[in-house]
Design a protein around this motif. Structure first.
Motif, PDB file in Angstrom:
ATOM      1  N   GLY A 290       0.811  -1.209   0.000  1.00 33.78           N
ATOM      2  CA  GLY A 290       0.000   0.000   0.000  1.00 33.78           C
ATOM      3  C   GLY A 290       0.848   1.264   0.000  1.00 33.78           C
ATOM      4  O   GLY A 290       2.048   1.238  -0.270  1.00 33.78           O
ATOM      5  N   ASP A 291       0.184   2.388   0.304  1.00 32.12           N
ATOM      6  CA  ASP A 291       0.850   3.700   0.370  1.00 32.12           C
ATOM      7  C   ASP A 291       1.602   4.009  -0.923  1.00 32.12           C
ATOM      8  O   ASP A 291       2.729   4.519  -0.900  1.00 32.12           O
ATOM      9  CB  ASP A 291       1.819   3.759   1.560  1.00 32.12           C
ATOM     10  CG  ASP A 291       1.122   3.520   2.890  1.00 32.12           C
ATOM     11  OD1 ASP A 291      -0.113   3.660   2.939  1.00 32.12           O
ATOM     12  OD2 ASP A 291       1.812   3.194   3.871  1.00 32.12           O
ATOM     13  N   PRO A 365      -0.204   8.791   3.123  1.00 30.94           N
ATOM     14  CA  PRO A 365      -0.830   9.666   4.127  1.00 30.94           C
ATOM     15  C   PRO A 365      -1.060  11.067   3.549  1.00 30.94           C
ATOM     16  O   PRO A 365      -0.178  11.653   2.923  1.00 30.94           O
ATOM     17  CB  PRO A 365       0.205   9.691   5.255  1.00 30.94           C
ATOM     18  CG  PRO A 365       0.924   8.383   5.129  1.00 30.94           C
ATOM     19  CD  PRO A 365       0.997   8.114   3.651  1.00 30.94           C
ATOM     20  N   GLY A 366      -2.271  11.570   3.749  1.00 32.06           N
ATOM     21  CA  GLY A 366      -2.637  12.868   3.192  1.00 32.06           C
ATOM     22  C   GLY A 366      -3.163  12.805   1.779  1.00 32.06           C
ATOM     23  O   GLY A 366      -3.620  13.825   1.238  1.00 32.06           O
ATOM     24  N   GLY A 367      -3.113  11.616   1.151  1.00 30.84           N
ATOM     25  CA  GLY A 367      -3.590  11.470  -0.222  1.00 30.84           C
ATOM     26  C   GLY A 367      -5.098  11.596  -0.310  1.00 30.84           C
ATOM     27  O   GLY A 367      -5.824  11.437   0.683  1.00 30.84           O
ATOM     28  N   GLU A 419      -1.058   5.582   9.528  1.00 32.78           N
ATOM     29  CA  GLU A 419      -1.075   4.131   9.738  1.00 32.78           C
ATOM     30  C   GLU A 419      -1.226   3.395   8.418  1.00 32.78           C
ATOM     31  O   GLU A 419      -1.952   3.820   7.516  1.00 32.78           O
ATOM     32  CB  GLU A 419      -2.230   3.780  10.669  1.00 32.78           C
ATOM     33  CG  GLU A 419      -2.297   2.316  11.044  1.00 32.78           C
ATOM     34  CD  GLU A 419      -3.431   2.022  12.018  1.00 32.78           C
ATOM     35  OE1 GLU A 419      -3.764   0.838  12.194  1.00 32.78           O
ATOM     36  OE2 GLU A 419      -3.992   2.983  12.579  1.00 32.78           O
ATOM     37  N   SER A 420      -0.525   2.279   8.285  1.00 31.57           N
ATOM     38  CA  SER A 420      -0.666   1.423   7.113  1.00 31.57           C
ATOM     39  C   SER A 420      -1.727   0.366   7.377  1.00 31.57           C
ATOM     40  O   SER A 420      -1.844  -0.153   8.489  1.00 31.57           O
ATOM     41  CB  SER A 420       0.668   0.747   6.786  1.00 31.57           C
ATOM     42  OG  SER A 420       1.630   1.694   6.406  1.00 31.57           O
ATOM     43  N   TYR A 421      -2.510   0.045   6.340  1.00 30.91           N
ATOM     44  CA  TYR A 421      -3.608  -0.897   6.477  1.00 30.91           C
ATOM     45  C   TYR A 421      -3.397  -2.091   5.548  1.00 30.91           C
ATOM     46  O   TYR A 421      -2.760  -1.965   4.499  1.00 30.91           O
ATOM     47  CB  TYR A 421      -4.939  -0.210   6.159  1.00 30.91           C
ATOM     48  CG  TYR A 421      -5.374   0.780   7.211  1.00 30.91           C
ATOM     49  CD1 TYR A 421      -6.238   0.398   8.234  1.00 30.91           C
ATOM     50  CD2 TYR A 421      -4.902   2.089   7.193  1.00 30.91           C
ATOM     51  CE1 TYR A 421      -6.631   1.305   9.210  1.00 30.91           C
ATOM     52  CE2 TYR A 421      -5.292   3.006   8.161  1.00 30.91           C
ATOM     53  CZ  TYR A 421      -6.164   2.605   9.172  1.00 30.91           C
ATOM     54  OH  TYR A 421      -6.538   3.503  10.140  1.00 30.91           O
TER      55      TYR A 421
END
Length: 454
Positions: A290-291, A365-367, A419-421
């Motif tokens: 992810g991310d 994050p923030g996307g 946080e990563s999911y």
């Protein structure tokens, strides 16, 4: 902070404020709006730190026609002139030797020429001594009267004249240059398009709410004919597109021709910013980490012009049918023929909820996730959108494009967590209960004329 006046194009009023806020955030400067500001009105006063910020808004916001430095406003001309006289420091430096042009115009009304002259003469206390130049003036002074709509009122234009809601006066800072992009990306002039292609103005608005810019990586999971890819890439971002039906992206291209999406991208000079186009079901995607993306922006199919699909069958096959199907796949593979797997409908409310969870996994994050959601106007409730959110995802904007009995909402959601999911499971069987959104089974409601079932 200096006062400015935005003069809007008369379309998509609900999209004005989200676009302004997104562009301001993109360029990293604050907006200061009056507490009583109404984005549905054609003129919007606001405060900005500098004239340069006004120019940035005009260069990127699709819905801005002009930006003026606001000298004064009032409910009548007496109030306007008092306020303008108090702001002599704003315009006195232009009074002695600057060539100028004076515009007097109105919204929802046409001012008679005789009164236009009277309005201009009312500003004679400003003492402008420069040349009046109608073709190439150094500055343009504008006076704008705002009238309410006269629809359904038994009143003549003559009786209505002068009974405006508000009047504004100021100096033109810049014309909105981004507005010309609506014609640049006109679908009718595009080399490749289909019946589901998004109109250019809306796709540009989505690109602005996605804050597309150089060095950003953007994903469209329902790419179709690529309507979102072109403006996103034009603003400098790198684009990756996918679709369950590769034929939508390829078009009827010959063996030596690139896919239709890439042909149109070349027309706009952005083909080198289309990273790749892949065919897969978003619920069976190849993303193993992810991310990845700065933004996900898409227009999911909702069953009117094209239906949403996912891999699978409506009915389970018998053992004999399964064996025959496997034999067919092997035969196609041996003959190097394409095998098109079976698909089944993907209900809209499930698709929308899955899209939010997928975005939480794939976004940095923030996307941002920016997508359209069709809704039945009579049945829509705010909780319909709120119920789609999951932990870590925050609603930024929700704007309606109204078509009467139904509309489509441009929804913008931000990943508000570091946080990563884990990857979403996309379970087909959902637990019953909870809120049932008004857009559930939208396709069936649309073809039923939005009438309730017996």
């Amino acid at each position: 902070m200096p006062d400015f006046l935005l003069v809007f194009a008369q379309s998509h009023s609900e999209f004005r404020l989200p676009e302004l806020e997104s562009v301001a955030e993109l360029y990293g400067f604050p907006l200061s709006l009056p507490a009583d500001s109404d984005p549905s009105r054609p003129f919007m006063p606001l405060q900005l730190e500098s004239e340069e910020h006004a120019r940035l808004l005009a260069s990127r916001c699709i819905l801005i026609k002009y930006v003026y430095e606001l000298y004064a406003q009032g409910g009548n001309y007496d109030e306007l002139h008092v306020a303008n006289s108090a702001n002599i420091h704003l315009w006195s430096s232009y009074a002695h030797d600057t060539s100028f042009k004076f515009l007097v115009t109105a919204y929802n009304h046409k001012i008679p020429e005789s009164r236009q002259r009277n309005v201009v003469e009312g500003f004679d206390y400003m003492g402008f001594m420069g040349k009046i130049d109608l073709k190439n003036p150094q500055i343009i002074l504008g006076c704008f009267e705002e009238y309410d709509s006269s629809a359904g009122l038994a009143i003549t234009r003559h009786d209505r004249d002068g009974r405006f809601r508000q009047v504004y006066f100021g100096r033109l800072v810049v014309e909105g240059s981004a507005r010309a992009l609506v014609k640049t990306f006109d679908v009718k002039k595009r080399l490749y398009y289909g019946n589901t292609s998004m109109e250019s103005e809306i796709s540009l608005l989505m690109a602005n709410q996605a804050m597309a810019s150089p060095s950003k990586l953007v994903y469209d999971p329902f790419c179709g004919t690529g309507s979102m890819a072109y403006p996103i890439a034009y603003f400098g971002a790198q684009v990756f597109g996918s679709d369950i039906d590769g034929r939508q992206m390829r078009g009827k291209a010959g063996k030596d021709q690139p896919p239709g999406v890439l042909r149109a991208a070349k027309q706009y000079g952005v083909a080198d910013r289309i990273i790749d186009l892949c065919t897969f079901d978003v619920t069976c995607n190849p993303w193993r980490c992810g991310d990845l993306f700065d933004t996900i922006v898409t227009d999911p199919p909702y069953g009117v012009r094209a239906g949403a699909k996912r891999l699978g069958r409506k009915k389970e096959l018998s053992e004999v049918q399964k064996a025959a199907n496997i034999e067919h796949q092997l035969s196609a593979r041996n003959k190097l023929e394409p095998y098109i797997p079976p698909t089944k409908p993907y209900e809209l409310s499930l698709l929308a909820a899955d899209l939010v969870v997928l975005a939480r996994y794939l976004l940095k994050p923030g996307g941002r996730l920016v997508f359209f959601l069709p809704t039945v106007n009579e049945q829509y409730e705010e909780v319909d959108i709120r119920s789609m959110l999951c932990d870590g995802m925050l609603l930024v904007a929700n704007s309606l494009q109204d078509f009467g009995s139904w509309g489509r909402r441009l929804v913008t959601i931000r990943k508000a967590t570091d946080e990563s999911y884990p990857p979403p499971s996309f379970e087909e069987e959902r637990e019953p209960g909870g809120h049932v959104p008004g857009h559930k089974d939208f396709r069936e409601q649309y073809f039923r004329g939005f009438k309730k079932e017996d």
